[in-house]
Design an enzyme around this catalytic site. Structure first.
Site, PDB file in Angstrom:
ATOM      1  N   TYR A   1       0.847  -1.183   0.000  1.00 13.20           N
ATOM      2  CA  TYR A   1       0.000   0.000   0.000  1.00 13.20           C
ATOM      3  C   TYR A   1       0.889   1.241   0.000  1.00 13.20           C
ATOM      4  O   TYR A   1       1.450   1.626   1.014  1.00 13.20           O
ATOM      5  CB  TYR A   1      -0.916   0.012   1.225  1.00 13.20           C
ATOM      6  CG  TYR A   1      -1.867  -1.159   1.312  1.00 13.20           C
ATOM      7  CD1 TYR A   1      -2.164  -1.948   0.204  1.00 13.20           C
ATOM      8  CD2 TYR A   1      -2.477  -1.483   2.523  1.00 13.20           C
ATOM      9  CE1 TYR A   1      -3.038  -3.014   0.305  1.00 13.20           C
ATOM     10  CE2 TYR A   1      -3.359  -2.551   2.622  1.00 13.20           C
ATOM     11  CZ  TYR A   1      -3.627  -3.314   1.512  1.00 13.20           C
ATOM     12  OH  TYR A   1      -4.489  -4.390   1.621  1.00 13.20           O
TER      13      TYR A   1
ATOM     14  N   HIS B   1       0.038 -12.066   0.657  1.00  9.95           N
ATOM     15  CA  HIS B   1      -0.910 -11.176  -0.020  1.00  9.95           C
ATOM     16  C   HIS B   1      -1.583 -11.857  -1.210  1.00  9.95           C
ATOM     17  O   HIS B   1      -2.796 -11.699  -1.427  1.00  9.95           O
ATOM     18  CB  HIS B   1      -0.192  -9.901  -0.468  1.00  9.95           C
ATOM     19  CG  HIS B   1      -1.067  -8.697  -0.482  1.00  9.95           C
ATOM     20  ND1 HIS B   1      -0.599  -7.424  -0.292  1.00  9.95           N
ATOM     21  CD2 HIS B   1      -2.397  -8.558  -0.656  1.00  9.95           C
ATOM     22  CE1 HIS B   1      -1.601  -6.557  -0.355  1.00  9.95           C
ATOM     23  NE2 HIS B   1      -2.701  -7.220  -0.587  1.00  9.95           N
TER      24      HIS B   1
ATOM     25  N   SER C   1     -12.798  -5.077   1.848  1.00 12.05           N
ATOM     26  CA  SER C   1     -13.797  -4.390   1.020  1.00 12.05           C
ATOM     27  C   SER C   1     -15.206  -4.871   1.352  1.00 12.05           C
ATOM     28  O   SER C   1     -15.985  -5.211   0.458  1.00 12.05           O
ATOM     29  CB  SER C   1     -13.503  -4.608  -0.475  1.00 12.05           C
ATOM     30  OG  SER C   1     -12.284  -4.032  -0.852  1.00 12.05           O
ATOM     31  N   PRO C   2     -15.578  -4.902   2.635  1.00 15.43           N
ATOM     32  CA  PRO C   2     -16.873  -5.467   3.021  1.00 15.43           C
ATOM     33  C   PRO C   2     -18.077  -4.659   2.555  1.00 15.43           C
ATOM     34  O   PRO C   2     -19.205  -5.165   2.568  1.00 15.43           O
ATOM     35  CB  PRO C   2     -16.791  -5.507   4.556  1.00 15.43           C
ATOM     36  CG  PRO C   2     -15.844  -4.401   4.905  1.00 15.43           C
ATOM     37  CD  PRO C   2     -14.821  -4.408   3.797  1.00 15.43           C
TER      38      PRO C   2
ATOM     39  N   ARG D   1     -15.930  -1.592  -1.681  1.00 17.66           N
ATOM     40  CA  ARG D   1     -15.203  -0.348  -1.986  1.00 17.66           C
ATOM     41  C   ARG D   1     -16.117   0.869  -1.949  1.00 17.66           C
ATOM     42  O   ARG D   1     -16.008   1.780  -2.769  1.00 17.66           O
ATOM     43  CB  ARG D   1     -14.502  -0.473  -3.342  1.00 17.66           C
ATOM     44  CG  ARG D   1     -13.461  -1.584  -3.363  1.00 17.66           C
ATOM     45  CD  ARG D   1     -12.919  -1.864  -4.752  1.00 17.66           C
ATOM     46  NE  ARG D   1     -11.884  -2.899  -4.673  1.00 17.66           N
ATOM     47  CZ  ARG D   1     -12.148  -4.213  -4.646  1.00 17.66           C
ATOM     48  NH1 ARG D   1     -13.402  -4.638  -4.699  1.00 17.66           N
ATOM     49  NH2 ARG D   1     -11.171  -5.093  -4.549  1.00 17.66           N
ATOM     50  N   GLY D   2     -17.035   0.865  -0.988  1.00 15.74           N
ATOM     51  CA  GLY D   2     -17.942   1.995  -0.789  1.00 15.74           C
ATOM     52  C   GLY D   2     -19.235   1.908  -1.560  1.00 15.74           C
ATOM     53  O   GLY D   2     -20.187   2.637  -1.263  1.00 15.74           O
ATOM     54  N   PHE D   3     -19.318   1.015  -2.545  1.00 17.15           N
ATOM     55  CA  PHE D   3     -20.498   0.988  -3.412  1.00 17.15           C
ATOM     56  C   PHE D   3     -21.773   0.682  -2.640  1.00 17.15           C
ATOM     57  O   PHE D   3     -22.824   1.313  -2.885  1.00 17.15           O
ATOM     58  CB  PHE D   3     -20.297  -0.051  -4.521  1.00 17.15           C
ATOM     59  CG  PHE D   3     -21.438  -0.099  -5.509  1.00 17.15           C
ATOM     60  CD1 PHE D   3     -21.553   0.870  -6.492  1.00 17.15           C
ATOM     61  CD2 PHE D   3     -22.410  -1.091  -5.436  1.00 17.15           C
ATOM     62  CE1 PHE D   3     -22.615   0.845  -7.399  1.00 17.15           C
ATOM     63  CE2 PHE D   3     -23.460  -1.129  -6.330  1.00 17.15           C
ATOM     64  CZ  PHE D   3     -23.570  -0.160  -7.314  1.00 17.15           C
TER      65      PHE D   3
END
Length: 387
Positions: A114, A183, A262-263, A266-268
């Protein structure tokens, strides 16, 4: 967070503020009752003061010598300064992490890649002075040459695992990495070799627990036979449920924890993204098939399902998405990320929600009836996810 948003109404900060002032009489009392029930149902531990967005309950990832007890919801740190359109300055990011700690979060997730390298350093600064109170997890396995990622290859050779471990210890300013994930799988290095290398690091006191990301059931079994696996981290939410088939059942069987990244997709699934949203060049969502305008427009039907389901219960779509995950098993610990205090509060309150089996079935059936449009990754990134 995103630029160019239109027709979204009030943002989540405004929603939460108005809900707190105007809707408490309607929503708070039943929510408190459900929160008390959640404490009994999920962990049988005392619930934090429900007037403050906080998380008091704990869950255990792994079992036996691999057991790792953490807050029932963690914090994904990637977006604090990487892969998102806008992010706060360093001091604001550190203040947000401190808010999360004050509200009971003990699990913070980062990775060498990251930035690369910059997110670990930020997290190290933010967690300084909190040793013994929080745990940080990080990851190895991507290949870098002169600081640039070679995206077509992975490197989980013993030498690279050890190099990343030493670098991460320095960047995070810790004596031991609480949980060290691979990863992505490395076709050039047998998973048994990876597991043995991490087992040696555990014996040396540099790593406490071993984890894997985006791997299949066969890889998990083979790794676990060499070094007990504490947790699997994979993308998991109502729009991506592939782990339901074999990975989650195997985690239950072997006593391994599961950490969904990303639960909220990713914000969607939070409802603030629409087909007019434009992402900055540094935001990886602008490259993902599922975040192209046409896919967003069609997938918004799923957000509408969550909105309708949550509206009658006093919850936001993001809270319903997180609550659903937390009801998939007491070994599941999602790690939503955010750069805003209002979103942190919203996320933490999701841990108080109780969904009955009938409600879970209703929600799943409604979402499954809507085809998901667009892949979650581009072809190269998707090829690195084990099937």
């Amino acid at each position: 967070m995103e630029k160019g948003q239109k027709n979204t109404g009030m943002d989540r900060r405004s929603f939460l503020r108005q809900a707190a002032m105007a809707g408490s009489a309607l929503c708070l009392a039943p929510a408190l009752g459900r929160a008390e029930a959640a404490g009994r149902m999920i962990m049988d531990e005392p619930q934090c003061d429900s007037r403050m967005a906080a998380i008091g309950r704990r869950r255990t990832l792994g079992s036996g010598s691999a057991a790792f007890t953490v807050s029932a919801m963690g914090f994904g740190c990637m977006g604090l300064n990487y892969h998102r359109s806008e992010h706060p300055d360093e001091q604001a990011a550190i203040r947000l992490v401190h808010e999360a700690i004050d509200r009971g979060v003990t699990l913070f997730d980062t990775a060498e890649s990251y930035g690369p390298f910059t997110n670990e350093k930020l997290v190290g600064k933010a967690l300084k002075g909190y040793a013994g109170r929080v745990s940080v997890t990080t990851k190895f396995g991507h290949k870098f040459v002169d600081g640039v990622q070679v995206k077509t290859e992975e490197d989980s050779s013993p030498a690279n695992i050890r190099r990343v471990c030493e670098n991460s210890l320095r960047s995070l300013v810790v004596e031991c990495i609480a949980l060290f994930y691979q990863h992505r799988s490395d076709p050039g290095t047998p998973i048994e070799t990876v597991a043995e290398t991490v087992a040696q690091l555990i014996k040396e006191g540099k790593v406490r627990h071993f984890g894997l990301c985006e791997v299949n059931a066969d890889t998990i079994r083979r790794a676990h036979a060499v070094c007990p696996v504490t947790a699997i981290q994979s993308e998991y939410h109502l729009m991506n449920r592939t782990v339901d088939e074999t990975v989650l059942p195997l985690c239950r069987e072997l006593g391994i924890g599961f950490v969904p990244y990303s639960p909220i997709n990713r914000g969607f699934l939070g409802g603030l993204i629409n087909e007019y949203t434009r992402f900055s060049p540094n935001d990886n969502r602008q490259t993902l098939p599922r975040f192209q305008s046409e896919a967003i427009r069609k997938n918004l039907r799923i957000v509408e399902v969550l909105s309708a389901f949550g509206r009658t219960r006093g919850y936001t779509p993001a809270q319903i998405a997180l609550a659903w995950l937390m009801h998939k098993g007491d070994f599941v610990v999602p790690i939503p990320g955010t750069t805003k205090l209002s979103h942190l509060e919203e996320n933490l309150r999701a841990a108080d929600i109780v969904l009955t089996e009938e409600e879970m079935n209703e929600l799943e059936a409604a979402v499954e009836a809507i085809p998901v449009v667009g892949s979650r990754y581009d072809a190269l990134q998707e090829s690195k996810v084990q099937k």
